[in-house]
Design an enzyme around this catalytic site. Structure first.
Site, PDB file in Angstrom:
ATOM      1  N   GLY A   1      11.443  14.861 -16.013  1.00 44.75           N
ATOM      2  CA  GLY A   1      11.755  13.872 -14.999  1.00 44.75           C
ATOM      3  C   GLY A   1      13.238  13.883 -14.669  1.00 44.75           C
TER       4      GLY A   1
ATOM      5  N   GLN B   1      21.166  10.863 -11.705  1.00 45.41           N
ATOM      6  CA  GLN B   1      21.635  11.845 -12.686  1.00 45.41           C
ATOM      7  C   GLN B   1      22.361  13.028 -12.056  1.00 45.41           C
ATOM      8  OE1 GLN B   1      17.509  11.764 -14.611  1.00 45.41           O
ATOM      9  NE2 GLN B   1      18.819  12.410 -16.285  1.00 45.41           N
TER      10      GLN B   1
ATOM     11  N   CYS C   1      16.542  12.585 -22.676  1.00 41.67           N
ATOM     12  CA  CYS C   1      17.033  12.506 -21.301  1.00 41.67           C
ATOM     13  C   CYS C   1      17.958  13.688 -21.036  1.00 41.67           C
ATOM     14  CB  CYS C   1      17.792  11.191 -21.125  1.00 41.67           C
ATOM     15  SG  CYS C   1      18.488  10.959 -19.484  1.00 41.67           S
ATOM     16  N   LEU C   2      17.826  14.287 -19.853  1.00 43.67           N
ATOM     17  CA  LEU C   2      18.700  15.417 -19.512  1.00 43.67           C
ATOM     18  C   LEU C   2      20.168  14.981 -19.459  1.00 43.67           C
ATOM     19  CD1 LEU C   2      16.581  17.200 -16.737  1.00 43.67           C
ATOM     20  CD2 LEU C   2      16.877  17.882 -19.129  1.00 43.67           C
TER      21      LEU C   2
ATOM     22  N   HIS D   1      11.299   5.195 -17.449  1.00 38.73           N
ATOM     23  CA  HIS D   1      12.593   5.774 -17.835  1.00 38.73           C
ATOM     24  C   HIS D   1      13.404   6.134 -16.583  1.00 38.73           C
ATOM     25  CE1 HIS D   1      15.010   8.758 -20.411  1.00 38.73           C
ATOM     26  NE2 HIS D   1      15.348   9.072 -19.172  1.00 38.73           N
ATOM     27  N   GLU D   2      12.742   6.790 -15.620  1.00 38.62           N
ATOM     28  CA  GLU D   2      13.452   7.218 -14.402  1.00 38.62           C
ATOM     29  C   GLU D   2      13.809   6.030 -13.509  1.00 38.62           C
ATOM     30  OE1 GLU D   2      14.555  10.121 -14.561  1.00 38.62           O
ATOM     31  OE2 GLU D   2      13.176  10.884 -16.089  1.00 38.62           O
TER      32      GLU D   2
ATOM     33  N   HIS E   1      17.004   4.605 -14.550  1.00 43.52           N
ATOM     34  CA  HIS E   1      18.179   5.350 -14.050  1.00 43.52           C
ATOM     35  C   HIS E   1      18.633   4.806 -12.698  1.00 43.52           C
ATOM     36  CE1 HIS E   1      18.990   8.541 -16.910  1.00 43.52           C
ATOM     37  NE2 HIS E   1      17.751   8.975 -16.902  1.00 43.52           N
TER      38      HIS E   1
HETATM   39 NI    NI Z   1      16.821  10.288 -18.208  1.00 46.32          NI
END
Ligand code: NI
Length: 181
Positions: free
Chosen positions: A60, A65, A105-106, A147-148, A151
């Site tokens: 995701g 991000q 998370c990236l 989660h997204e 963000h």
């Molecule tokens: Ni993330």
């Protein structure tokens, strides 16, 4: 915004890998604004986000991000990584229960921890074509959507952890960033 561009021999459009912000970059705490119109520019961003997510082996990615503060999420939780899901201006309609799952998370590379979220959610969003849809989700997909969506509010998953853990993670990632300069 800087781009690393790559040409694909199969597709004749330019695909771009977007640089991913790393926690504790303060830009990750920006609240994203709604997309007014889903046009070619937005579709190009969606495609670039999907490329970036796949290249980084993520499931995701939120526009936040990649330092674009628009309410756009791409996801692919499928086994074969061929089922992209796009959420533009996602809105939580309802949620129920609680479920604790391990998240990563990236933007927080190498850090994984358990977070409690709703077990089941219902969301409304627009797809890549600007068409409105609703979706009920639980399991990995439900976790990932929540989660997204965090963000887009400027919230990184580690903010669900204790202050002590957050401080440790900040110290670790700052140290790593210095070493990689
Ligand atoms: Ni993330």
């Amino acid at each position: 915004m800087s781009f690393v561009t790559a040409f694909s021999s199969e597709l004749d459009h330019i695909m771009a890998l977007l640089p991913i912000l790393h926690y504790p970059d303060p830009r990750l705490h920006t609240r994203a604004t709604a997309v007014a119109v889903v046009d070619e520019r937005i579709r190009q961003l969606v495609d670039d986000m999907a490329e970036t997510m796949r290249a980084a082996e993520g499931v995701g990615l939120a526009a936040t991000q990649v330092d674009v503060h628009l309410r756009i999420i791409v996801l692919d939780v499928s086994e074969d990584h061929q089922q992209l899901q796009v959420f533009i201006n996602p809105r939580l309609l309802s949620s129920e229960g609680e479920a604790e799952n391990e998240e990563g998370c990236l933007s927080v590379p190498g850090i994984y921890d358990r977070v409690t979220r709703a077990r089941r959610i219902k969301v409304e969003a627009m797809n890549r074509e600007g068409k409105l849809f609703t979706l009920e989700a639980e399991g990995l997909l439900g976790t990932c959507i929540q989660h997204e969506m965090d963000h887009l509010e400027g919230k990184v998953f580690v903010q669900h952890l204790s202050q002590l853990k957050q401080n440790r993670i900040k110290t670790k990632l700052r140290k790593r960033a210095r070493e990689n300069l």
